[in-house]
Design a protein around this motif. Structure first.
Motif, PDB file in Angstrom:
ATOM      1  N   MET A   1       0.932   5.074   0.927  1.00 43.97           N
ATOM      2  CA  MET A   1       0.179   6.231   1.604  1.00 43.97           C
ATOM      3  C   MET A   1       0.353   7.445   0.979  1.00 43.97           C
ATOM      4  O   MET A   1       1.660   8.037   0.488  1.00 43.97           O
TER       5      MET A   1
ATOM      6  N   LYS B   1      -4.808   9.166   9.763  1.00 44.52           N
ATOM      7  CA  LYS B   1      -5.767   8.406   8.868  1.00 44.52           C
ATOM      8  C   LYS B   1      -6.637   9.691   7.915  1.00 44.52           C
ATOM      9  O   LYS B   1      -6.927   9.327   6.816  1.00 44.52           O
TER      10      LYS B   1
ATOM     11  N   ASP C   1       4.680   4.049   2.826  1.00 44.60           N
ATOM     12  CA  ASP C   1       4.359   2.849   2.237  1.00 44.60           C
ATOM     13  C   ASP C   1       4.101   1.791   3.441  1.00 44.60           C
ATOM     14  O   ASP C   1       4.483   1.984   4.500  1.00 44.60           O
ATOM     15  N   SER C   2       3.697   0.800   2.881  1.00 42.99           N
ATOM     16  CA  SER C   2       3.471  -0.436   3.889  1.00 42.99           C
ATOM     17  C   SER C   2       4.502  -1.053   4.314  1.00 42.99           C
ATOM     18  O   SER C   2       4.526  -1.934   5.352  1.00 42.99           O
TER      19      SER C   2
ATOM     20  N   ALA D   1      -7.821   6.075   3.960  1.00 42.58           N
ATOM     21  CA  ALA D   1      -7.023   5.399   4.981  1.00 42.58           C
ATOM     22  C   ALA D   1      -7.928   4.760   6.004  1.00 42.58           C
ATOM     23  O   ALA D   1      -7.694   3.938   6.919  1.00 42.58           O
TER      24      ALA D   1
ATOM     25  N   VAL E   1       0.708  -0.952  -0.086  1.00 42.29           N
ATOM     26  CA  VAL E   1      -0.069   0.204   0.101  1.00 42.29           C
ATOM     27  C   VAL E   1       0.990   1.282  -0.034  1.00 42.29           C
ATOM     28  O   VAL E   1       1.862   1.332   0.769  1.00 42.29           O
TER      29      VAL E   1
ATOM     30  N   CYS F   1      -4.923   5.780   0.477  1.00 47.05           N
ATOM     31  CA  CYS F   1      -4.043   4.795   0.015  1.00 47.05           C
ATOM     32  C   CYS F   1      -4.242   4.373  -1.119  1.00 47.05           C
ATOM     33  O   CYS F   1      -5.192   3.989  -1.512  1.00 47.05           O
TER      34      CYS F   1
END
Length: 188
Positions: free
Chosen positions: A18, A105, A29-30, A121, A16, A110
């Motif tokens: 962001m 968030k 990122d994730s 998010a 993911v 995302c």
């Protein structure tokens, strides 16, 4: 197939990106994601991109969950939107957040690599990657590297022993030449 694309132990379906909700600048990122806080509505990351700026001003939380906490705000470097905080001094309840990038968030969208779609998010449930599996793989790779290194040393020993005619290994020679290095800190 996108499900089958794997780089090392990384599945694309879990990736993911962001982005700032206002200007869609990539903020993280994730891969750097390490948790979330539902009470504060935050995604917690170890690192963020250079597109995130840390405000030099230290703020003090006066009310709510950040009451009695010292933190600095995070901003998108392009549109200057507030995208989160980095807590420096917190209550015991929030001590796990100290020094980490806490992205709000509400300020994020995302991008999902697998589906090539954008999701708010707040609607996303991210979970940190399981480190136990990665540590096991790392241990396996270290054992393989060690075995290869020892085989190379043995082969080198054979070659050096043959050329020098000494019949002594490199490791033995190293121990004889630098004995004090191996006995530092030892007491009788």
């Amino acid at each position: 197939m996108m499900d089958e694309v794997v780089v090392g132990s990384l599945n694309v379906k879990d990736c993911v990106i962001m982005q700032c909700k206002i200007c869609h600048t990539v903020l993280g990122d994730s891969l750097q994601f390490c948790g979330s806080s539902s009470t504060l509505n935050l995604l917690i990351c170890l690192r963020v991109t250079e597109n995130v700026e840390l405000d030099p001003t230290t703020l003090i939380g006066c009310e709510g969950p950040l009451s009695e906490c010292l933190y600095k705000s995070l901003y998108c470097s392009y549109c200057r939107a507030n995208v989160g905080i980095v807590p420096f001094s917190t209550t015991d309840l929030l001590s796990h957040l100290r020094g980490l990038y806490c992205l709000d968030k509400q300020a994020l969208d995302c991008y999902m690599l697998q589906s090539k779609s954008e999701v708010e998010a707040t609607a996303l449930n991210l979970y940190p990657q399981c480190l136990t599996q990665h540590i096991g793989e790392l241990k396996r790779q270290l054992v393989v590297a060690h075995c290869r290194l020892m085989a190379a040393v043995k082969k080198l020993d054979e070659l050096v022993g043959e050329e020098s005619g000494l019949g002594i290994s490199i490791l033995e020679l190293q121990h004889r030449c630098e004995p004090e290095r191996y006995y530092v800190g030892c007491k009788d």
